[in-house]
Design an enzyme around this catalytic site. Structure first.
Site, PDB file in Angstrom:
ATOM      1  N   LYS A  81       0.851  -1.190   0.000  1.00 51.68           N
ATOM      2  CA  LYS A  81       0.000   0.000   0.000  1.00 51.68           C
ATOM      3  C   LYS A  81       0.888   1.242   0.000  1.00 51.68           C
ATOM      4  O   LYS A  81       1.922   1.268   0.680  1.00 51.68           O
ATOM      5  CB  LYS A  81      -0.862  -0.056   1.259  1.00 51.68           C
ATOM      6  CG  LYS A  81      -1.965   0.966   1.390  1.00 51.68           C
ATOM      7  CD  LYS A  81      -2.799   0.632   2.629  1.00 51.68           C
ATOM      8  CE  LYS A  81      -3.967   1.572   2.827  1.00 51.68           C
ATOM      9  NZ  LYS A  81      -4.825   1.152   3.971  1.00 51.68           N
ATOM     10  N   SER A 157      -9.414   0.788   3.103  1.00 47.55           N
ATOM     11  CA  SER A 157      -8.675   1.688   2.231  1.00 47.55           C
ATOM     12  C   SER A 157      -7.536   0.997   1.473  1.00 47.55           C
ATOM     13  O   SER A 157      -6.893   1.616   0.619  1.00 47.55           O
ATOM     14  CB  SER A 157      -8.076   2.846   3.044  1.00 47.55           C
ATOM     15  OG  SER A 157      -7.173   2.363   4.034  1.00 47.55           O
ATOM     16  N   SER A 181      -9.602  -1.884   7.129  1.00 51.71           N
ATOM     17  CA  SER A 181      -9.049  -1.684   5.795  1.00 51.71           C
ATOM     18  C   SER A 181      -8.213  -2.830   5.254  1.00 51.71           C
ATOM     19  O   SER A 181      -7.764  -2.763   4.109  1.00 51.71           O
ATOM     20  CB  SER A 181      -8.231  -0.392   5.759  1.00 51.71           C
ATOM     21  OG  SER A 181      -9.077   0.728   5.871  1.00 51.71           O
TER      22      SER A 181
END
Length: 465
Positions: A81, A157, A181
């Protein structure tokens, strides 16, 4: 099928590379080719570090040729990420503002640990702005798309992480989980995800969202891969105040252990409400496979979710006050407005939420004296359509963004370890949470592994291509 082709697992690649049936460079080139072929649809990557990856892969191959030990993840491609520091890249954290920052001078600790275990970093992944997102829809980089239906959300996310693993681009990815997330993209994209105990894995050199709630963890297509990555990343870290005490406790050797003596129960009350039929079916299949007949209500779980919102928005806003003052126009408006609202939350309300958090944590620790594992839905529904604002359940219209994390927030609020497991339903997969007491990731992973061996849970091949 060659292990260089999807859907090869991390363990398959590592064994092939270590035995010299395939080179690390071949595994890297295959991953880069998959990204080039598929990511125009998925939009999961924001940065591909191809030359770095090739250099690292050649070093792994040279070490093997010299008879040196290269670690349990030899040649395994992975991505992170884009809130993880990657040396030479600006750490975007999904934002427009951060991409103007100086490049990172050092990798995040977890990247270093995976590469020490032989893995090869391929790139950085799309995410919701500043991790304040459940949908995977980034207003600056575009949405990451679901690998089983590109018209649907990947979840947030860590949406790029879910899409990249679910889409077979890489066998491993790292994400973060503050309120859900990791577990939400795992559920929507049909893969396994681990949110470890708060403080178990180092967050050093990653961009924070809510320091008192942030966790980092892996995504994978099998439980074995999840465990291998988790074991490689364990260990105390002086640069993360929450991760300074726990010794390494390997779980991979324990995966095949007997689970018949474990006390397993369904999470009741809050966790059995606001569910679409697919979520109900997924939990029922897991409960049936484990012969679960007991239901336990977690006290005040709905209040825990509300308190998590208060702490999230207030603590998250405090991090961004200068950016909100100087560059408000460069935020995603939805994120900006939630952060501004958080900046106005009264201190007395935050104090009440923190006091409740301590009480709630004590209640759950007491509950886990009589149970080893709790089963709960990961999301109330399969992945919604991109851009979908509301869904209707039992005739009631509910906002999508506000309700995707309804069953994950009360768990991460007190830092419990969770493995999200995928049920390969039609037309879309959906996840279930396997929840254990603090510091017992081994129990959650053993149960997930048993379910996988039974054929109850599995990561389906991507269907959206």
């Amino acid at each position: 099928m060659s292990v260089a082709q999807e859907p090869a697992t991390a363990s398959e690649i590592a064994r092939a590379v270590a035995s010299r049936k395939m080179s690390a460079l071949e595994a890297t080139e295959a991953a880069l080719a998959r990204i080039a072929r598929r990511d125009a649809i998925l939009n999961s990557f924001t940065d591909v570090v191809a030359e770095r990856a090739r250099t690292r892969a050649r070093a792994v191959d040279a070490a093997i040729a010299a008879g040196k030990s290269v670690g349990p993840l030899a040649g395994v491609p992975f991505a992170v990420k884009n809130l993880f520091d990657v040396k030479g890249l600006a750490t975007r954290a999904g934002s427009k503002i951060n991409r103007n920052s100086p490049p990172a001078s050092r990798d995040a600790t977890l990247i270093e640990k995976l590469e020490d275990a032989g893995a090869v970093l391929i790139g950085a992944l799309n995410m919701g702005e500043y991790a304040y997102d459940f949908t995977g829809e980034n207003s600056h980089d575009g949405p990451s798309r679901n690998p089983h239906d590109p018209t649907r959300m990947s979840g947030g996310s860590s949406g790029g992480s879910g899409a990249a693993v679910g889409g077979g681009l890489v066998p491993l990815a790292l994400g973060s989980d503050t309120n859900g997330s990791i577990r939400v993209p795992s559920s929507f994209c049909g893969i396994f995800g681990l949110k470890p105990t708060y403080g178990r894995l180092s967050r050093a050199r990653t961009f924070p969202f809510v320091f008192s709630l942030d966790h980092l963890g892996p995504f994978a297509r099998t439980v074995e891969d999840l465990a291998l990555a988790y074991d490689a990343m364990q260990g105390p870290e002086a640069d993360d105040a929450a991760c300074t005490t726990r010794a390494v406790e390997p779980v991979t050797p324990l995966l095949g252990g007997d689970i018949s003596s474990l006390r397993v129960a369904l999470a009741g009350g809050h966790f059995q409400k606001n569910l679409f039929p697919e979520a109900i079916e997924a939990v029922a299949r897991v409960a049936s496979a484990l012969s679960v007949t007991r239901t336990i209500e977690i006290p005040e779980a709905s209040r825990a979710r509300a308190a998590a919102y208060v702490i999230t928005t207030a603590e998250g806003a405090s991090l961004h006050l200068d950016r909100l003052r100087t560059r408000p126009q460069d935020f995603d408006p939805a994120v900006r407005d939630r952060l501004i609202a958080g900046a106005m939350v009264p201190a007395a309300l935050v104090d009440r939420a923190q006091k409740f958090r301590r009480w709630y944590g004590a209640q759950l620790r007491e509950l886990f004296k009589s149970v080893d594992v709790l089963i709960a839905p990961a999301t109330p529904c399969i992945a919604p359509k991109l851009g979908q604002v509301n869904f209707v359940l039992d005739g009631v219209e509910m906002p999508v963004r506000a309700n995707i994390g309804i069953h994950t927030q009360p768990i991460s609020f007190v830092g419990l370890p969770v493995v999200a497991v995928p049920l390969p339903l039609e037309p879309m997969p959906i996840g279930v949470q396997i929840i254990a007491r603090p510091w017992r990731e081994d129990i959650a992973l053993r149960v997930a592994h048993a379910l996988e061996k039974m054929g109850v849970v599995s990561a389906p091949p991507p269907r959206g291509f």
